[in-house]
Design a protein around this motif. Structure first.
Motif, PDB file in Angstrom:
ATOM      1  N   PRO A 127       7.423  12.557 -65.769  1.00  0.00           N
ATOM      2  CA  PRO A 127       8.448  11.960 -65.188  1.00  0.00           C
ATOM      3  C   PRO A 127       8.909  13.364 -64.205  1.00  0.00           C
ATOM      4  O   PRO A 127       8.740  14.581 -64.542  1.00  0.00           O
ATOM      5  N   SER A 128       9.341  12.882 -62.827  1.00  0.00           N
ATOM      6  CA  SER A 128       9.673  14.050 -61.983  1.00  0.00           C
ATOM      7  C   SER A 128      11.319  14.156 -62.130  1.00  0.00           C
ATOM      8  O   SER A 128      11.790  13.188 -62.079  1.00  0.00           O
ATOM      9  N   LYS A 129      11.658  15.191 -61.608  1.00  0.00           N
ATOM     10  CA  LYS A 129      12.997  15.650 -61.634  1.00  0.00           C
ATOM     11  C   LYS A 129      13.328  15.331 -60.198  1.00  0.00           C
ATOM     12  O   LYS A 129      14.798  15.421 -59.951  1.00  0.00           O
ATOM     13  N   GLN A 130      12.579  15.189 -59.323  1.00  0.00           N
ATOM     14  CA  GLN A 130      13.047  15.112 -57.681  1.00  0.00           C
ATOM     15  C   GLN A 130      13.585  13.883 -57.327  1.00  0.00           C
ATOM     16  O   GLN A 130      14.613  13.544 -56.552  1.00  0.00           O
ATOM     17  N   LYS A 131      13.155  12.732 -57.882  1.00  0.00           N
ATOM     18  CA  LYS A 131      13.459  11.303 -57.949  1.00  0.00           C
ATOM     19  C   LYS A 131      13.438  10.707 -59.207  1.00  0.00           C
ATOM     20  O   LYS A 131      12.539  10.784 -59.777  1.00  0.00           O
ATOM     21  N   THR A 132      14.594  10.001 -59.529  1.00  0.00           N
ATOM     22  CA  THR A 132      14.733   9.649 -61.001  1.00  0.00           C
ATOM     23  C   THR A 132      14.004   8.225 -61.109  1.00  0.00           C
ATOM     24  O   THR A 132      13.169   8.205 -62.241  1.00  0.00           O
ATOM     25  N   ASP A 133      13.623   7.447 -59.999  1.00  0.00           N
ATOM     26  CA  ASP A 133      12.562   6.228 -60.624  1.00  0.00           C
ATOM     27  C   ASP A 133      11.226   6.517 -60.224  1.00  0.00           C
ATOM     28  O   ASP A 133      10.573   5.833 -59.765  1.00  0.00           O
ATOM     29  N   HIS A 134      10.861   7.882 -60.100  1.00  0.00           N
ATOM     30  CA  HIS A 134       9.455   8.126 -59.946  1.00  0.00           C
ATOM     31  C   HIS A 134       8.937   9.089 -61.044  1.00  0.00           C
ATOM     32  O   HIS A 134       9.545   9.598 -61.743  1.00  0.00           O
ATOM     33  N   VAL A 135       7.472   9.022 -60.901  1.00  0.00           N
ATOM     34  CA  VAL A 135       7.020   9.802 -61.646  1.00  0.00           C
ATOM     35  C   VAL A 135       6.038  10.542 -60.881  1.00  0.00           C
ATOM     36  O   VAL A 135       5.378  10.076 -59.880  1.00  0.00           O
TER      37      VAL A 135
END
Lengths: 649, 442
Positions: free
Chosen positions: A633-641
């Motif tokens: 899970p990425s912290k930059q964009k919530t709906d992205h991995v």
């Protein structure tokens, strides 16, 4: 046979360390000094081999010097307390090992309220030495092997991994009690002895009296093992060129570990005897002949199916061909003969190979390799005399000077004389003849050559005008080219030709021999799969091409397209390969659902809403990928991995 | 020279004490005046500090032993937990006055227990009427034990209500001890370093009986001339003096020079001592090897020191891994593209070089880098294709255990481990030499 190999390894290691032991004994005498005697044992980076080394080392120490040997490992000793515990446990147990009859109370004391301090260790030591002094005569015998007051040897297996503080504390403590407790330390060092200085400050290292012992490099261990295992007729089992290459490559490129090499070799043995039905014949010649007689019909058929045997059959006259293919008894006779041939081939192969190695290993730039194992590989691979390297090495050999040539010939004579092959009597005679001729030359040749050169020089001085000078120079050159073949050179050519002949006769690659499949293990790919595993590649193929593992017909039709019959995780994986660093989960889900729904026709695809079940399947597949470490899970964009892997495989 | 004077002790004992502690007379007399008479209460705690081998331990030991004061002497390094320490004090206390050693096991887990048992012990050992001294050597270790240990020791007199004094010996100053919660301030006493004159005096103090004191003093003078610049550690100097004395005596033994012939002796010993400074003193070769060398009169050149074996043999890929790690540690990420991609702008490179100062990277030390970057650089510096096999990964781990790389962050962080390269440029150069790629260009 396998134990044989292990024993070989151990005995070799022991031999290489006997020098250390000698030094350790002599140097236990200097225990009176204030410093702690310390041996820094540089063992090389092949950490996996060290266990064996330390085991044999402590065995030898226990047999010869002192019963009190403790082996410490860094992972057991995160703090000084653990170190002392470990140390005392080992020492007290080893004492019990020595004479377990009467000292049970001692165990109880130590087990129950063990005070892990040097003081209790010292009192333990005092007790023990007192006891051994007043022992019964029968025990005197056993203790007489050891010194009067046996030192306590503490071996630090992996010096690099110990924390500085633990080591420092231990050294400071033990140096204060060196008089009461004769301690000897052995540091096992994998990299370089500089580590002592970087680990210990001067105030601590000044407490030590360090002597350095360097063990043989692991490459030398390897050559010895190859020498003992492969270049001998003792064992019927052989490795083919490719397999040997795989093993050596793993050794040189990856771990330098002799132990792993031996394990690989053992794996080869197991594979060979499991996969090759004819490996029953892979044993000593006498036994093999007996076993040939009891071969069943199906086993005979197996023999007939061997490619090398087929080649052999084809080379025979037609009646014999029929007999070979139909009559089992005749076949068995032939097999016996062929096995004998093979045995003789091996017997001849090794000495000739060594002899060739004597020549090639001293040539400049080593066209055929420096080590005998390289030469061995080259010979197994194909006809060595057809290679360029062989050609160039012969060229170089023709330019050797006399003293080198003579010493080489002498070495060859030794090799042949010590070998068991029957055909080498003549070879030895011939070589000896060469040697005597060389000796004769020494007397005659020297004066003759000098005379020649002097006369030509004189001629040169006579003619003074340019034209004549040029002419004579040219003549001289030509004459040199033709006439320079002195007796020595003739002889040298003869020698080289003779060696060349030997090579052509005896160093035929093994896979040209009939029935070589019985003795030689050659499925290198299996070995590579087992020993040099590539987890990422395996994972990639599993996800990218599930047919490879699942063997389901429906999955086979994969080209570059994504089949909807594949497991969900495969679909998700393939889709994610097409994305960049950040993957939008919604897009991904949509793509996933299109792929999955593709088969269900237009009416299903028309529904705008994604099915709950498909949603659940998608989430599960994605979390599986996350578990496998492909995304996070990425912290930059919530709906992205975020993707974690890139096309490295 | 201040003569030791104290009404409580006989003059002969004091004289003996004085002869035993050369150059420390002032400190001893100070201590004596603090201690007072046997039965008098003194400071609850005394803190003595000074540099390595400035005679703290020795002075305390001789003082207490010569005057036969009841005392307990404990090294805090040796008894590394508070429990061991307290138990050891109690055990020593039990054996303090009674000669017979009875090895009774004391169990003492907390300081509270300790105070209780301490009181009992003092009563049973009949020590009420004189001051008991508890000396804690290497007291800096106390800071690493439980927080209550140090403050409690400092006011042990008050806690136990007995005539007891705790003496702390340490190499560091009291300011570094003071706990944040505050505590009883001990009386601090500083032992200054020995001056060269002091060293000379102490070292010549115990000369070997075969030779005269003057002869030995001359030797010590030469020794100090060579070693004083690098080493002021008394113990070390004593050790060196003992090691090299036989060489110094050689001409005298052979009859080539007499004991007065200092100049000749100096010429003989001076190069030898210099050699010793480069080898034995640094522990490049051990003292026993040095002695053997002296006996055989060989050249130390044959004996390679520890640092001579600096070369490490590594497997092929390990070498490349280490080189890649080094490059990753010392090159900034933005230059990776320029160095390791086939097609990069040449012009840009020259511009860049001017701006960038290369040495600064090496001065800054290694930076951590992720595993991916390491592997990417590895793939680009190895000529043929490398398969990411399990062996490669295990090699990285084994490099970490060999301390050539170090893992940054926690061990249990599985995704995206970060490493640092811990080897020096010289080491990498030595490794890269057989390989074609020279490190300097990167």
């Amino acid at each position: 046979m396998e134990t044989d190999q292990i024993r070989n390894g151990v005995s070799f290691l022991r031999r290489s360390h006997s020098e250390f032991q000698e030094k350790t004994t002599e140097w236990t005498c200097r225990m009176k000094s204030r410093e702690i005697p310390t041996a820094a044992l540089v063992l090389g980076v092949n950490v996996t081999d060290h266990d064996l080394t330390f085991k044999s080392l402590s065995e030898v120490l226990q047999n010869n010097i002192t019963p009190y040997v403790a082996l410490l490992q860094a992972k057991d000793c995160p703090g000084i307390k653990n170190l002392m515990q470990k140390l005392m446990g080992q020492l007290m147990n080893c004492y019990i090992d020595v004479d377990s009859s009467d000292e049970e109370d001692c165990v109880q004391v130590s087990q129950n309220r063990i005070r892990c301090s040097m003081a209790s260790l010292i009192s333990w030591y005092e007790n023990i030495t007192k006891k051994t002094d007043s022992e019964t005569p029968s025990k005197k015998r056993t203790s007489s092997r050891h010194l009067q007051s046996p030192p306590v040897v503490v071996i630090f297996k992996d010096m690099e991994s110990f924390t500085t503080k633990v080591l420092q504390d231990f050294l400071v403590i033990s140096s204060q009690h060196i008089r009461e407790l004769p301690l000897i330390l052995i540091f096992g060092i994998a990299t370089s002895p500089m580590i002592i200085h970087s680990l210990l400050p001067h105030s601590v290292s000044s407490l030590l009296c360090i002597e350095l012992f360097q063990s043989l490099s692991c490459k030398e261990h390897l050559s010895t093992i190859i020498d003992k295992l492969l270049l001998t007729t003792q064992f019927a089992f052989k490795l083919s060129e490719k397999v040997l290459q795989v093993l050596i490559n793993i050794f040189l490129y990856h771990d330098f570990s002799v132990q792993n090499f031996i394990k690989g070799f053992q794996l080869c043995i197991v594979e060979h005897f499991c996969s090759q039905p004819l490996s029953v014949l892979c044993c000593r010649l006498v036994e093999a002949k007996k076993r040939v007689n009891s071969l069943s019909h199906s086993q005979c058929e197996n023999v007939r199916r061997l490619p090398s045997f087929r080649r052999y059959v084809e080379s025979q006259v037609s009646e014999k061909q029929i007999a070979l293919l139909t009559a089992d008894n005749f076949l068995k006779e032939v097999i016996q003969k062929l096995l004998e041939d093979l045995h003789v081939y091996h017997e001849n192969y090794v000495p000739v190979l060594r002899c060739l190695h004597v020549f090639t290993s001293s040539l400049p730039k080593y066209p055929l390799g420096k080590q005998i194992r390289e030469l061995h590989c080259a010979c197994l691979e194909n006809r060595v005399w057809e290679t360029e390297e062989y050609e160039s090495s012969l060229q170089l050999a023709r330019m050797l000077n006399k003293s080198d040539l003579v010493t080489m010939l002498q070495k060859c004579v030794e090799i042949f004389a010590s070998s068991s092959g029957k055909e080498f009597d003549k070879v030895v005679e011939k070589l000896k003849e060469f040697l005597t001729q060389f000796q004769k030359l020494e007397v005659a040749g020297a004066c003759q050559e000098r005379g020649e050169s002097v006369s030509s020089q004189k001629e040169l001085q006579k003619k003074t005008d340019l034209y004549h000078l040029q002419k004579t120079l040219l003549e001289l050159k030509e004459s040199r080219r033709s006439k320079k073949l002195t007796k020595f050179e003739m002889l040298r050519f003869e020698v080289v030709d003779f060696i060349d002949n030997l090579v052509r006769n005896y160093l035929v690659p093994a896979d040209h021999k009939t029935l070589h499949e019985i003795m030689y293990f050659n499925t290198a790919s299996a070995l590579r799969e087992h020993l040099n595993a590539a987890p990422r590649i395996a994972l990639h193929t599993a996800l990218n091409n599930p047919y490879c593992y699942l063997k389901n017909r429906a999955l086979k039709s994969d080209g570059g397209t994504i089949s909807n019959k594949a497991p969900d995780i495969c679909i998700v994986y393939k889709l994610h390969l097409e994305c960049g660093r950040l993957i939008n989960l919604v897009d991904w889900l949509e793509a996933f659902s299109t792929v999955v729904m593709a088969v269900e026709g237009p009416n299903a695809a028309a529904s705008d809403q994604v099915d709950d079940i498909i949603h659940a399947r998608f989430i599960r597949a994605v979390s599986e990928l996350e578990l496998l470490g492909f995304i996070k899970p990425s912290k930059q964009k919530t709906d992205h991995v975020a993707r974690l892997t890139w096309g490295g495989c | 020279m201040p003569n030791l004077e104290h009404p409580a002790y006989p003059a002969a004992t004091l004289l003996r004490l004085e002869s035993l502690v050369p150059c420390r007379e002032s400190q001893v007399s100070m201590l004596l005046s603090i201690f007072g008479e046997r039965q008098q209460f003194t400071f609850p705690s005394i803190f003595i500090y000074g540099h390595t081998s400035s005679g703290k331990t020795y002075v305390m030991q001789t003082l207490l032993n010569t005057l036969q004061l009841p005392h307990v002497f404990v090294n805090c390094v040796e008894y590394f937990t508070s429990r061991l320490l307290l138990e050891e004090i109690l055990i020593q206390l039990q054996n303090c006055s009674s000669e017979t050693k009875h090895a009774s096991h004391v169990l003492c887990d907390t300081f509270n227990d300790f105070v209780r048992m301490f009181k009992q012990a003092v009563t049973s050992q009949d020590l009420q009427d004189q001051t008991l001294y508890i000396v804690l050597d290497r007291a800096e270790q106390l800071r690493e034990m439980e927080a209550n240990i140090l403050p409690a020791f400092l006011r042990l007199q008050e806690l136990t209500d007995r005539n007891v004094t705790v003496v702390l010996l340490s190499e560091i100053v009291w300011e570094l001890f003071r706990p944040s919660t505050g505590c009883f301030e001990p009386f601090t006493l500083y032992f200054p370093d020995y001056s060269i004159g002091h060293l000379q005096k102490i070292l010549s103090h115990n000369h070997p009986p075969e030779y005269s004191a003057d002869f030995y003093a001359a030797y010590i003078n030469i020794l100090l001339g060579v070693f004083y610049m690098v080493c002021r550690d008394l113990k070390e100097l004593q050790h060196l003096a003992a090691l090299n004395f036989s060489k110094y005596c050689e001409p005298v033994v052979r009859g080539e020079a007499n004991e007065r012939d200092t100049r000749k002796l100096w010429k003989n010993i001076e190069p030898h001592l210099k050699k010793a400074m480069q080898t034995v003193y640094l522990r490049e070769i051990s003292s026993s090897q040095w002695e053997r060398l002296q006996r055989d009169d060989g050249e130390p050149g044959q004996l390679k020191g520890l640092s001579a074996h600096a070369h490490v043999e590594l497997p092929y890929y390990s070498k490349f891994l280490l080189i890649a790690a080094y490059l990753a540690s010392y090159n900034p990420v933005r230059t990776d593209k320029r160095f390791f991609l086939k097609h990069h702008g040449k012009i840009k490179k020259t511009n860049f070089m001017k701006k960038h100062e290369k040495t600064s990277n090496h001065l800054l030390g290694p930076k951590p880098f992720p595993l991916d970057r390491l592997l990417a650089i590895l793939y680009s510096i190895v000529d043929n294709r490398v398969a990411p096999t399990a062996n490669i990964f295990s090699q990285i781990t084994s490099l970490v255990t060999l301390q050539l790389l170090s893992l940054v962050g926690h061990n249990d962080q599985l995704d995206g481990p970060r490493y640092k390269c811990t080897v020096s440029l010289d080491f990498i150069r030595a490794i890269a030499r057989p390989q074609q790629g020279s490190i300097d260009t990167f």
